[in-house]
Design an enzyme around this catalytic site. Structure first.
Site, PDB file in Angstrom:
ATOM      1  N   ARG A 145       0.913  -1.156   0.156  1.00 53.26           N
ATOM      2  CA  ARG A 145      -0.050   0.111  -0.125  1.00 53.26           C
ATOM      3  C   ARG A 145       0.810   1.292   0.122  1.00 53.26           C
ATOM      4  NH1 ARG A 145      -4.764   2.193  -1.337  1.00 53.26           N
ATOM      5  NH2 ARG A 145      -6.240   2.827   0.236  1.00 53.26           N
TER       6      ARG A 145
ATOM      7  N   THR B 269      -8.956   0.026 -10.277  1.00 52.94           N
ATOM      8  CA  THR B 269      -8.228  -1.136  -9.557  1.00 52.94           C
ATOM      9  C   THR B 269      -8.723  -2.310 -10.522  1.00 52.94           C
ATOM     10  OG1 THR B 269      -9.073  -0.248  -7.578  1.00 52.94           O
ATOM     11  CG2 THR B 269      -8.280  -2.457  -7.415  1.00 52.94           C
TER      12      THR B 269
ATOM     13  N   GLU C 248      -6.082   3.814  -7.745  1.00 58.46           N
ATOM     14  CA  GLU C 248      -7.430   4.519  -7.114  1.00 58.46           C
ATOM     15  C   GLU C 248      -8.185   4.867  -8.292  1.00 58.46           C
ATOM     16  OE1 GLU C 248      -9.334   6.894  -4.097  1.00 58.46           O
ATOM     17  OE2 GLU C 248      -9.924   5.605  -6.066  1.00 58.46           O
TER      18      GLU C 248
ATOM     19  N   ASP D 234      -7.942   8.079  -0.489  1.00 56.99           N
ATOM     20  CA  ASP D 234      -8.483   7.008   0.341  1.00 56.99           C
ATOM     21  C   ASP D 234      -8.420   7.475   1.859  1.00 56.99           C
ATOM     22  OD1 ASP D 234      -9.535   5.608  -1.413  1.00 56.99           O
ATOM     23  OD2 ASP D 234      -8.245   4.200  -1.468  1.00 56.99           O
TER      24      ASP D 234
ATOM     25  N   SER E  41      -7.953   0.992   2.856  1.00 52.02           N
ATOM     26  CA  SER E  41      -8.217   0.296   1.729  1.00 52.02           C
ATOM     27  C   SER E  41      -9.367  -0.774   1.565  1.00 52.02           C
ATOM     28  CB  SER E  41      -7.163  -0.410   1.041  1.00 52.02           C
ATOM     29  OG  SER E  41      -7.653  -1.178  -0.215  1.00 52.02           O
TER      30      SER E  41
ATOM     31  N   GLY F  60     -13.699  -0.424  -5.722  1.00 51.06           N
ATOM     32  CA  GLY F  60     -13.853   0.560  -4.631  1.00 51.06           C
ATOM     33  C   GLY F  60     -14.276  -0.079  -3.478  1.00 51.06           C
TER      34      GLY F  60
END
Length: 559
Positions: A88, A370, A390, A410, A435, A458
């Site tokens: 991440r 994504t 994203e 995010d 996330s 999402g």
């Protein structure tokens, strides 16, 4: 492609049950083919994952790439265990908690915060893949980038999905060199256009030769930092050089006799999916012979409860304390499951640890990006990886032939929760944003992978994945049927039903139970592999996208 390859590699949405010793399913046929190429060369599941991600950077740039982040689950057959690798993005060290507030102290509008350098976090994909390869790679690192370099130099054909995404009502052509690459002559490229990316080929060649250091240090890192800072961001060379991927303990719970494992925080996906599945099991156990409509209702109510907790309590556990064990404990989940009624909806659920607290944060409704892919190799090693930049095309900033993420959006823009306390998902220096990515590997009673699955979407990822894991493991539905069926999602608000599917037909009955209904397209991107008890593999790619399944069949001893 050789004759043997054509027989072995089947670019179709679903491959029926045929003997196979390895399988790949990914969101673009060229990425699937790259994974198969690596497996055919003797590569491991991790090797295939690296090749797949490199190709997706080129052919599905709107969704994922080396300029973004990812979560990866790996099952190692030799060790018999699942590892969770966290790639991440992290916030720059110079960031402040007011990063997403305007001059009056109000949160910025989401779409105003996305374009440009403000939204860019330190990309984590390559460090994560490098870490996993060091432990589980079978082929040399440099060979894994050959398919992507070849395609970048020779060109690929723009798909309808890529062309369609370029026509979104967003300022996609605001920055160079993205504008010139995707909008030649001022117009977006069309499906069927041949695209070459020699700049990306050069970047990947550097990474193939020098490892991830070529990305995080030196010329490429300087180009990334200069681009971000020139466009209002805070990223520095030190942020790049000090980034570290992290191996974390996977979180696992028993569901329908299987050991279902997913990502821990800062992915809320794993915790929320496991909460939903256990709550659904508990509610179903006291509801004899539920109809498909009632099953959907119980799943939606379980999702309300999970999202109430998600939005209030979850964040990066390196920075905030999260009661993970409590939220996943059987006693707590039984208390929550008792709130679910077969006769009517809960409406808006409250978080469970303090019923007096209101929801602290809402879920973003805009997300089309994504990507997810799944791999099982000939040794039964497995990879479930969800990767993202994203929003579609990320921050719109392009460096070295690839796009940079906008993952900092995010974080919760308002650093304070509804109760006035600091929110666990507020932005802080070096922190990883919450996330919803939910890669899953489920193990059977013998400890072997029986399901490898995940999805983009999402915050809807959680619902997409939980619904399919329940369908496959609890209701014994074949993976193809489970993925193709209509989606239904509740994020502790309106119940969303996928238009033009059987899910939409549930609207009337669910409304009678008190659900507020919206019927709309729900574009998942579920890609999964199901391994049956006899070792047979079945793969499925989401028909809502352009993905494919590839397999290598077993060879007889005479061959």
């Amino acid at each position: 492609m050789t004759k043997l390859r054509k027989l072995a590699f089947l670019l179709i949405l679903f491959i029926p049950a045929l003997p196979a010793h390895s399988m790949v399913t990914a969101a673009h046929p060229l990425a699937t083919e790259a994974g198969v190429e690596i497996l055919e060369a003797g590569g491991s599941a991790i090797d295939a994952a690296i090749a797949i991600q490199a190709v997706l950077t080129l052919v599905e740039p709107q969704s994922s790439g080396i300029g973004g982040g990812a979560f990866l689950l790996h099952y190692g057959s030799k060790e018999g265990r699942i590892q969770a690798f966290d790639g991440r993005e992290t916030a720059p060290q110079a960031v402040q908690e007011t990063h997403f507030l305007d001059t009056t102290g109000q949160p910025l509008k989401f779409l105003d915060a996305v374009p440009g350098g403000r939204s860019v976090g330190v990309p984590g994909v390559l460090r994560m893949l490098e870490m996993a390869h060091a432990e589980h790679g079978a082929l040399p690192w440099h060979t894994l980038f050959e398919p992507a370099i070849r395609l970048a130099n020779n060109g690929f054909t723009a798909t309808p999905r890529l062309a369609e995404m370029l026509r979104l009502d967003l300022p996609l052509d605001a920055f160079e060199p993205m504008a010139g690459y995707f909008f030649p002559n001022g117009e977006p490229i069309t499906a069927g256009t041949q695209i070459k990316n020699p700049t990306l080929a050069k970047t990947l060649t550097q990474i193939a030769t020098d490892g991830a250091d070529a990305f995080y240090e030196g010329e490429l890192a300087r180009a990334i930092v200069e681009t971000v800072q020139r466009n209002g961001g805070l990223l520095t060379l030190d942020d790049m050089a000090t980034y570290q991927a992290i191996e974390r303990p996977a979180i696992c719970r028993e569901v329908a006799g299987s050991n279902v494992c997913s990502m821990p925080l800062p992915s809320s996906g794993g915790m929320s999916v496991l909460q939903i599945l256990r709550l659904f099991e508990m509610a179903s156990s006291v509801t004899p012979n539920p109809t498909p409509m009632l099953q959907a209702h119980l799943m939606l109510e379980a999702s309300r409860l999970a999202f109430a907790d998600r939005n209030e309590y979850l964040g990066d556990t390196d920075f905030v304390e999260v009661p993970v064990n409590t939220l996943l404990s059987e006693n707590y989940l039984k208390q929550r499951a008792n709130l679910i009624s077969a006769d009517k909806s809960l409406g808006i659920a409250r978080p469970g640890l303090n019923a007096d607290q209101a929801r602290a944060s809402g879920s973003k409704l805009i997300n089309h990006s994504t990507s997810h892919f799944s791999v099982i190799d000939s040794s039964n090693n497995a990879v479930s990886m969800t990767s993202s930049i994203e929003m579609p095309f990320g921050s719109r900033l392009m460096v070295g032939g690839f796009l940079l993420n906008n993952q900092l959006t995010d974080f919760r823009f308002d650093p304070l929760a509804a109760n006035g306390q600091p929110h666990p998902n507020r932005v802080q220096p070096g922190k990883r944003p919450l996330s919803s990515m939910s890669p899953v590997i489920a193990l059977n009673s013998e400890g072997l992978p029986e399901l490898v699955i995940g999805s983009p979407g999402g915050t809807r990822i959680i619902g997409f994945v939980a619904q399919r894991v329940a369908s496959i493991l609890i209701h014994n539905q074949p993976i193809e049927a489970a993925i193709q069926t209509g989606s239904f999602v509740n994020r502790n608000g309106k119940t969303e039903l996928e238009a033009d599917t059987t899910a939409a037909e549930l609207a009337g009955a669910l409304e009678e139970l008190g659900h507020e209904i919206t019927v709309q397209p729900l574009t998942s991107g579920l890609h999964g592999i199901e391994r049956l008890s006899d070792g047979t593999m079945r793969g499925a790619a989401d028909p809502r996208r352009e993905g494919s399944v590839g397999q290598i069949q077993r060879q007889s001893p005479q061959e």
